[in-house]
Design a protein around this motif. Sequence first.
Motif, PDB file in Angstrom:
ATOM      1  N   LEU A  70      -3.211   5.006  -2.298  1.00 55.98           N
ATOM      2  CA  LEU A  70      -4.144   5.817  -1.665  1.00 55.98           C
ATOM      3  C   LEU A  70      -3.728   7.262  -1.802  1.00 55.98           C
ATOM      4  CD1 LEU A  70      -4.980   3.180   1.339  1.00 55.98           C
ATOM      5  CD2 LEU A  70      -6.258   3.369  -0.945  1.00 55.98           C
ATOM      6  N   TYR A  71      -4.687   7.867  -2.141  1.00 57.03           N
ATOM      7  CA  TYR A  71      -4.401   9.529  -2.300  1.00 57.03           C
ATOM      8  C   TYR A  71      -5.117  10.616  -1.239  1.00 57.03           C
ATOM      9  CZ  TYR A  71      -2.058   8.385  -6.800  1.00 57.03           C
ATOM     10  OH  TYR A  71      -0.922   8.000  -7.608  1.00 57.03           O
ATOM     11  N   HIS A  72      -4.173  10.887  -0.550  1.00 58.57           N
ATOM     12  CA  HIS A  72      -4.953  11.775   0.682  1.00 58.57           C
ATOM     13  C   HIS A  72      -4.569  13.432   0.307  1.00 58.57           C
ATOM     14  CE1 HIS A  72      -4.129  13.804   4.754  1.00 58.57           C
ATOM     15  NE2 HIS A  72      -5.284  13.129   4.951  1.00 58.57           N
ATOM     16  N   ASN A  73      -5.574  14.213   0.549  1.00 57.97           N
ATOM     17  CA  ASN A  73      -5.318  15.787   0.235  1.00 57.97           C
ATOM     18  C   ASN A  73      -5.999  16.456   1.194  1.00 57.97           C
ATOM     19  OD1 ASN A  73      -4.657  18.292  -0.842  1.00 57.97           O
ATOM     20  ND2 ASN A  73      -6.150  17.967  -2.613  1.00 57.97           N
ATOM     21  N   THR A  74      -5.315  16.819   2.493  1.00 56.61           N
ATOM     22  CA  THR A  74      -5.690  17.715   3.343  1.00 56.61           C
ATOM     23  C   THR A  74      -4.789  18.934   3.583  1.00 56.61           C
ATOM     24  OG1 THR A  74      -6.651  15.860   4.928  1.00 56.61           O
ATOM     25  CG2 THR A  74      -6.044  18.031   6.053  1.00 56.61           C
ATOM     26  N   VAL A  75      -3.562  18.910   3.387  1.00 63.33           N
ATOM     27  CA  VAL A  75      -2.933  20.001   3.556  1.00 63.33           C
ATOM     28  C   VAL A  75      -2.844  20.982   2.216  1.00 63.33           C
ATOM     29  CG1 VAL A  75      -0.610  21.079   3.988  1.00 63.33           C
ATOM     30  CG2 VAL A  75      -1.164  19.009   5.195  1.00 63.33           C
ATOM     31  N   ASP A  76      -2.597  20.398   1.136  1.00 57.14           N
ATOM     32  CA  ASP A  76      -2.518  21.085  -0.025  1.00 57.14           C
ATOM     33  C   ASP A  76      -4.061  21.784  -0.185  1.00 57.14           C
ATOM     34  OD1 ASP A  76      -0.821  22.045  -2.118  1.00 57.14           O
ATOM     35  OD2 ASP A  76      -2.531  21.335  -3.327  1.00 57.14           O
ATOM     36  N   ALA A  77      -5.073  20.966   0.173  1.00 58.03           N
ATOM     37  CA  ALA A  77      -6.467  21.684  -0.004  1.00 58.03           C
ATOM     38  C   ALA A  77      -6.720  22.748   0.417  1.00 58.03           C
ATOM     39  CB  ALA A  77      -7.488  20.284   0.128  1.00 58.03           C
TER      40      ALA A  77
ATOM     41  N   ALA B 154      -1.840  19.580  11.425  1.00 57.93           N
ATOM     42  CA  ALA B 154      -2.101  18.822  12.347  1.00 57.93           C
ATOM     43  C   ALA B 154      -3.420  17.624  12.279  1.00 57.93           C
ATOM     44  CB  ALA B 154      -2.570  19.463  13.631  1.00 57.93           C
ATOM     45  N   ARG B 155      -4.339  18.077  11.686  1.00 62.18           N
ATOM     46  CA  ARG B 155      -5.591  17.164  11.066  1.00 62.18           C
ATOM     47  C   ARG B 155      -4.993  15.935  10.095  1.00 62.18           C
ATOM     48  NH1 ARG B 155      -8.468  20.794   9.568  1.00 62.18           N
ATOM     49  NH2 ARG B 155      -8.405  20.922   7.608  1.00 62.18           N
ATOM     50  N   ALA B 156      -3.997  16.254   9.316  1.00 62.41           N
ATOM     51  CA  ALA B 156      -3.396  15.430   8.402  1.00 62.41           C
ATOM     52  C   ALA B 156      -2.712  14.340   9.251  1.00 62.41           C
ATOM     53  CB  ALA B 156      -2.632  15.894   7.384  1.00 62.41           C
TER      54      ALA B 156
ATOM     55  N   PHE C 104       0.760  -1.158   0.078  1.00 64.32           N
ATOM     56  CA  PHE C 104      -0.024   0.039   0.049  1.00 64.32           C
ATOM     57  C   PHE C 104       0.993   1.214   0.087  1.00 64.32           C
ATOM     58  CE2 PHE C 104      -2.709  -3.212   1.642  1.00 64.32           C
ATOM     59  CZ  PHE C 104      -4.076  -2.987   1.244  1.00 64.32           C
ATOM     60  N   VAL C 105       0.588   2.139  -0.821  1.00 61.65           N
ATOM     61  CA  VAL C 105       1.186   3.497  -0.962  1.00 61.65           C
ATOM     62  C   VAL C 105       0.182   4.472  -0.675  1.00 61.65           C
ATOM     63  CG1 VAL C 105       2.632   4.922  -2.354  1.00 61.65           C
ATOM     64  CG2 VAL C 105       2.984   2.690  -2.576  1.00 61.65           C
ATOM     65  N   ILE C 106       0.482   5.496   0.232  1.00 54.10           N
ATOM     66  CA  ILE C 106      -0.359   6.512   0.697  1.00 54.10           C
ATOM     67  C   ILE C 106       0.292   7.897   0.421  1.00 54.10           C
ATOM     68  CG2 ILE C 106      -1.578   7.790   2.847  1.00 54.10           C
ATOM     69  CD1 ILE C 106      -1.670   5.198   3.867  1.00 54.10           C
ATOM     70  N   VAL C 107      -0.230   8.447  -0.674  1.00 48.32           N
ATOM     71  CA  VAL C 107       0.381   9.992  -0.928  1.00 48.32           C
ATOM     72  C   VAL C 107      -0.535  10.876  -0.503  1.00 48.32           C
ATOM     73  CG1 VAL C 107       1.267  11.080  -3.140  1.00 48.32           C
ATOM     74  CG2 VAL C 107       1.360   8.488  -3.199  1.00 48.32           C
ATOM     75  N   SER C 108       0.385  11.798   0.502  1.00 48.37           N
ATOM     76  CA  SER C 108      -0.466  12.874   0.953  1.00 48.37           C
ATOM     77  C   SER C 108       0.234  14.264   0.352  1.00 48.37           C
ATOM     78  CB  SER C 108      -0.295  12.618   2.602  1.00 48.37           C
ATOM     79  OG  SER C 108      -0.973  13.648   3.119  1.00 48.37           O
ATOM     80  N   ASP C 109      -0.773  14.872  -0.342  1.00 46.98           N
ATOM     81  CA  ASP C 109      -0.058  16.107  -0.913  1.00 46.98           C
ATOM     82  C   ASP C 109       0.192  17.195  -0.137  1.00 46.98           C
ATOM     83  OD1 ASP C 109      -0.168  18.190  -2.676  1.00 46.98           O
ATOM     84  OD2 ASP C 109      -1.939  17.557  -3.846  1.00 46.98           O
ATOM     85  N   ALA C 110       1.525  17.586  -0.230  1.00 47.86           N
ATOM     86  CA  ALA C 110       2.104  18.701   0.432  1.00 47.86           C
ATOM     87  C   ALA C 110       2.488  18.189   1.629  1.00 47.86           C
ATOM     88  CB  ALA C 110       1.414  19.896   0.644  1.00 47.86           C
ATOM     89  N   PHE C 111       2.542  16.899   2.014  1.00 45.98           N
ATOM     90  CA  PHE C 111       2.907  16.445   3.622  1.00 45.98           C
ATOM     91  C   PHE C 111       4.488  16.448   3.809  1.00 45.98           C
ATOM     92  CE2 PHE C 111       3.333  13.205   6.895  1.00 45.98           C
ATOM     93  CZ  PHE C 111       2.442  13.817   7.789  1.00 45.98           C
ATOM     94  N   ARG C 112       4.796  17.402   4.225  1.00 51.74           N
ATOM     95  CA  ARG C 112       6.325  17.684   4.508  1.00 51.74           C
ATOM     96  C   ARG C 112       7.072  16.950   5.549  1.00 51.74           C
ATOM     97  NH1 ARG C 112       7.349  24.004   5.983  1.00 51.74           N
ATOM     98  NH2 ARG C 112       6.457  24.050   8.146  1.00 51.74           N
ATOM     99  N   TYR C 113       8.493  16.904   5.174  1.00 47.96           N
ATOM    100  CA  TYR C 113       9.401  16.202   6.345  1.00 47.96           C
ATOM    101  C   TYR C 113       8.950  16.176   7.633  1.00 47.96           C
ATOM    102  CZ  TYR C 113      13.333  13.796   7.997  1.00 47.96           C
ATOM    103  OH  TYR C 113      14.109  12.802   8.797  1.00 47.96           O
ATOM    104  N   GLU C 114       8.922  17.551   8.250  1.00 41.43           N
ATOM    105  CA  GLU C 114       8.782  17.770   9.674  1.00 41.43           C
ATOM    106  C   GLU C 114       7.436  17.353  10.218  1.00 41.43           C
ATOM    107  OE1 GLU C 114       6.538  19.674  11.183  1.00 41.43           O
ATOM    108  OE2 GLU C 114       5.674  21.102   9.518  1.00 41.43           O
ATOM    109  N   ALA C 115       6.407  17.391   9.501  1.00 43.66           N
ATOM    110  CA  ALA C 115       5.022  16.696   9.734  1.00 43.66           C
ATOM    111  C   ALA C 115       5.335  15.133  10.004  1.00 43.66           C
ATOM    112  CB  ALA C 115       4.070  17.011   9.022  1.00 43.66           C
TER     113      ALA C 115
END
Length: 885
Positions: free
Chosen positions: A614-621, A637-639, A503-514
């Motif tokens: 699986l495509y996740h988009n909370t930060v970039d949205a 934080a929500r992401a 499974f690969v989860i790709v979260s848009d704009a999820f940066r390293y520190e998070a």
Amino acid sequence: MSASETSGVLPLFTGADADTPRVLQGLRYQFENERHRIVFWNDPDEEFTEAVGTLSLDGVTLLRLDQTPALAVKIRLERNDKVGRYLIYAPFAEPAPEEDWLLDIRLYSGIFRADRASMQLAELGLGQNQSLREHLRKRNKFLASKDRLARLGRLVQSTDDATLLDRKMLAVLTRADQAEPFALVSALFHDLASQPDGLSAVPTQWEEITRYGLDVPFWEMVQQTFGYSGEPPRLRNLLIRLLVTDFSQSLSGTLPAALAHHVLPEGTRANVVVFLNQWRDSASRGNSYDHLSERVAESLSLSDHLGELTASALARVYTFLTLEKRIASELRDRIVHALQQGTKGIEDLAARRQNGHWASPNLPETAEIPRRAFHALYTALMAATELQELLTRYANGFSFATAREFYRAYERDLYRFDQLYRHFCAAAQLAQAAGWDILKPLEDSVESRYLQGFLTPLSVAWGACLETLLKEGWTLDEVDNQNRFYERRVKPILDKGEVKRVFVIVSDAFRYEAARELAAELNGRFRFRAELSSQLGVLPSYTALGMASLLPHSTLEYNSKGDVLADGKTTVGIENRKKILAGVGGVAISSDEILAMKKDEGRAAIRDHRVVYLYHNTVDAIGDSASTEEETFSAVARAIEELANLVRHVINGLNGSYVIVTADHGFLYQSSALTLTDKSQLGDRPTGMVIAKKRYLIGTGLSPQDHVYHGETEATSGATGMEFWLPKGTSRFHFTGGARFVHGGAMLQEIVVPVITVRELEGAAAATTKTRPVAVHVLGNNIKVTTNRHRIQLIQTEAVTERIKPVTLSVALYDGARAITNVETLTFDSTSSEMPERIKSVLLTLKSQSYDRKKPYHLILRGVEDSIEYQRVDVTIDQAFENDF
């Protein structure tokens, strides 16, 4: 037994008055409960002369002394019938002992009295304590109510004296849960808090107390417990003096002179401290403390009298909300002026206050007391303090010999600047939601330090390395490039055949520190093992190119419209990515879609696929819109929470055992509005431009320029057909559509792309992932308390890790289940390897009462959230006689 008795109804008789059922109850108590064979009943007022013969008492013979001579009664009872049960009734007063022919029998028999006080004593189970009859006559108004009498009866014990009876009557009127001073006084103040007229109001309960003559014993109890007396005594004055006394006892310094005359006598101050601590932290009555303490602070004009009291002096004071604001304001000012004053001690003090009454997340909040805002305020202060300490460590700038060293430094340490800045901004927003401006000066200071002390020098230092990195082909030793993600991270796992599906989860704009926080969160879950690494992101670092680079492909290329193609197929949108993944037995699904499916539906959707994206988009949205970009950090934080739950769902709900969480790119964010100095001048629109965004420009035939980074996408992503311009440093080409949240450039925050590999563990390996709270122990053996105030030291015996969790404990001395000191709250969350840095102390104040030096009392540590007992230590209390004076 008669039918009326078996039905639970007391038998009545013709012409009997209203007291007859109670007479029967009292007589039955004498014969059945006290097991007397003979009961004497003298009725000097002849109230029951006619009714006594009709009383229904099975197995009891009535003998009347006005009808049968005493000598005949004596012979019958001692010679003729030595086993029968008898009621000896006399319609006159009991004779003097020297004239009583039946004195010897009377001494071993039961005595019954039918006057109201005597019957009340019997009903209360106090029939053997006739000395209380006169006291009950004084309380006749209270006892006139059957309801009050019944409620009192549930509290009374056979050993109660007049003082205890009065306190239990007070408990009935105040509806206190215990008939002891602390409970009675707090119940009365709780009623006062509900009155609309503030401190000058008269509680409804107090009106009843005075109506039934219990005000005098109440004030006697208060004087004995707290040392308060007045002419006349008043609830308002009592409250003021209690609060000021508590303030004085917790203050490390001199109490303001304007308040000193309110302090109660020395001998009872310990009781005040314990009482107020227990009242304000009460789940049922703490809100009344909050309300009344605010009214008292206003009445005293408290803020006008604080003078030069420092946050350190107030560190252990929780009496007034005003003091909490004073402490927070001073800590803020100290951080603002940290370059001159330093930040030593700020974090510890902020953490202590965060666990205290006014900022505790474990207590309910109101509009008057916004505890979440206070908690967030201290979080912001601690984040700002850590940020300043980091800045001090890098005061000489960021000097690394190579791009690889710089990149690794960001992974290892420099990411904390971005993380702490995010924590501060997110917490500051929560505080601002309460309508507070307290953090405004600090926000400006933190913004300046983050931008001028970190981002600007970072961009300059990284820029020199970046130029070389671009020239050398955009590769770093031992760091994978993002466009080789599938080849390096996914395909080898499938080829080994160790797992059925990846499974690969790709979260848009999820940066390293998070991702650092997400990895820690996942490693704190049973059966999960998460490993965080990173990959060098593509340039420009934007969604279309980043998403395409993560897909399986042999070639990437741009078409004339600027779309990215993988092996000739467009990569835009989930449906097109699904087609590309089908070539390797995979599928693409949005995270919202998979979470909306029932378990069986979800398993069916992925059953025939070896790879699931699986495509996740909370930060970039949120961040990529001008109307919502200010909520970016809340979205992060929500992401983190959503991704942790998504991983859990994949492993527990979809039977996944190998999960990779990554992103298409990171981002830059600043809270302050940008100025022209943040803008990179483009001049004329270049010929061949296809895409123009704030942090990048893509086209063909772009020539090198001094004010931009120039390169070919084939070198930085493997995608042929385009060149790019990037603004240098953190600047933007334009501000249209929002400019505080951006990505596309080459800053480390944008191109250090996280990769978290999560494995499900089983058997012995799973056992190693169990989490537990950190161990805490009391320092020292054979604890002996000899004074009213005693300091207890506690040690966190190990460092907090991902698997060893912080714990918040309540600490107090107990006598059985009853706390006999104030209850202090401490959080043990140290990650230090140095044991002395993991020691904390609490100051406990003993309630003023007698203690048995031979009796074991207990120091108890309990979890605040779950009330689980962590440690119980025997304590000897042997106070010197001087403490009595």
